[in-house]
Write an enzyme that holds these catalytic residues in place. Sequence first.
Site, PDB file in Angstrom:
ATOM      1  N   LYS A 175       1.305  -8.002   5.626  1.00 36.63           N
ATOM      2  CA  LYS A 175       0.431  -8.856   7.066  1.00 36.63           C
ATOM      3  C   LYS A 175       0.404  -7.285   7.602  1.00 36.63           C
ATOM      4  O   LYS A 175      -1.037  -7.702   7.757  1.00 36.63           O
ATOM      5  CB  LYS A 175       0.897  -9.208   8.047  1.00 36.63           C
ATOM      6  CG  LYS A 175       1.466 -10.793   7.981  1.00 36.63           C
ATOM      7  CD  LYS A 175       0.229 -11.659   7.374  1.00 36.63           C
ATOM      8  CE  LYS A 175       0.384 -13.072   7.679  1.00 36.63           C
ATOM      9  NZ  LYS A 175      -1.175 -13.846   7.666  1.00 36.63           N
ATOM     10  N   TYR A 194       6.670 -10.261   4.395  1.00 37.71           N
ATOM     11  CA  TYR A 194       5.784 -10.878   4.978  1.00 37.71           C
ATOM     12  C   TYR A 194       5.442 -10.137   6.311  1.00 37.71           C
ATOM     13  O   TYR A 194       3.621  -9.585   6.506  1.00 37.71           O
ATOM     14  CB  TYR A 194       6.406 -12.067   6.078  1.00 37.71           C
ATOM     15  CG  TYR A 194       5.764 -12.524   7.321  1.00 37.71           C
ATOM     16  CD1 TYR A 194       4.465 -14.119   6.836  1.00 37.71           C
ATOM     17  CD2 TYR A 194       5.423 -12.657   8.285  1.00 37.71           C
ATOM     18  CE1 TYR A 194       3.350 -14.500   7.745  1.00 37.71           C
ATOM     19  CE2 TYR A 194       4.184 -13.004   9.525  1.00 37.71           C
ATOM     20  CZ  TYR A 194       3.226 -13.742   8.859  1.00 37.71           C
ATOM     21  OH  TYR A 194       2.578 -15.005   9.670  1.00 37.71           O
TER      22      TYR A 194
END
Length: 293
Positions: A156, A152
Amino acid sequence: MDLTGRVAIVTGSGRGLGLAYAEALAAAGASVVVNDVDQSVVDEATARIGGNTVGVAAAVGDTESAEKLVNAAVEAFGRLDVLITNAGILRDRVLWKMTDDDFDAVVKVHLRGTFTCARAAAIRMREQATGGRIILIGSPAGQRGNFGQTNYAAAKAGIAAMARTWALELARNEITVNAVIPIAATEMTKTIPAFGPVIEEAERTGTPYPAWLRHDEGLGTVEDVTGLITFLASDASKGITGQAIGVGGDKLALWSHPAEKSVAYTEGGWSADAIEAAWDFEQETYGIPAPKK
């Protein structure tokens, strides 16, 4: 802020932050394409939002899904002005326990899905030749790293880098590209021990979040994030591009971009021994800071 006549796509807008974004844009007058992987969730969201909305059930990541979303906007409303790439999933594991599938699934939806949707939107916006707004949803994990979120955080961080790159590439077309770093009460933030009980108590009783949460931690409701989304979708933000902007609770913040913090020189280049002798740099912090409460 008036968005009448604007057409927006919000990926992952069946629930949570994405639904709040779609509702805010529709309330400001925009026509909205609502998206979720689950058709029943799409139907519920479009019924809830009402107004000029259409729903598209599609798993974000593939080019086919991205083109389906753009085509839906054009077929229903005649154009596309705003894209918000919000769709995402989580597969949290520490590095030594993360599988290939854990990594690939998150990167496909977040990073590849942002790329494919932004590419399809940019092609359409450039053809229209009337400018546009591309709003990429990032995360504090991508700005600072976070324990158990290799996949993640990497995705991002890549999204923030793509915002800066695309801002350069699309400037001549008057298409702005920014990354929004939201902090809000969601199913994910409820899992944080310092936040979970406070969020659940507020949801149960309807009492406002305490000042330490809204002000000091910059964490509030999903609705607290929507003002920035509406602003960035509007003409008022035409001079803002290539930025990472944080919002949550009572806090609005402009994130700095990576830059050289300390520099040293030696004639002839640096050997390992020379680096050892000269190293006195103040190192950067890393990881999302623990709550102060």
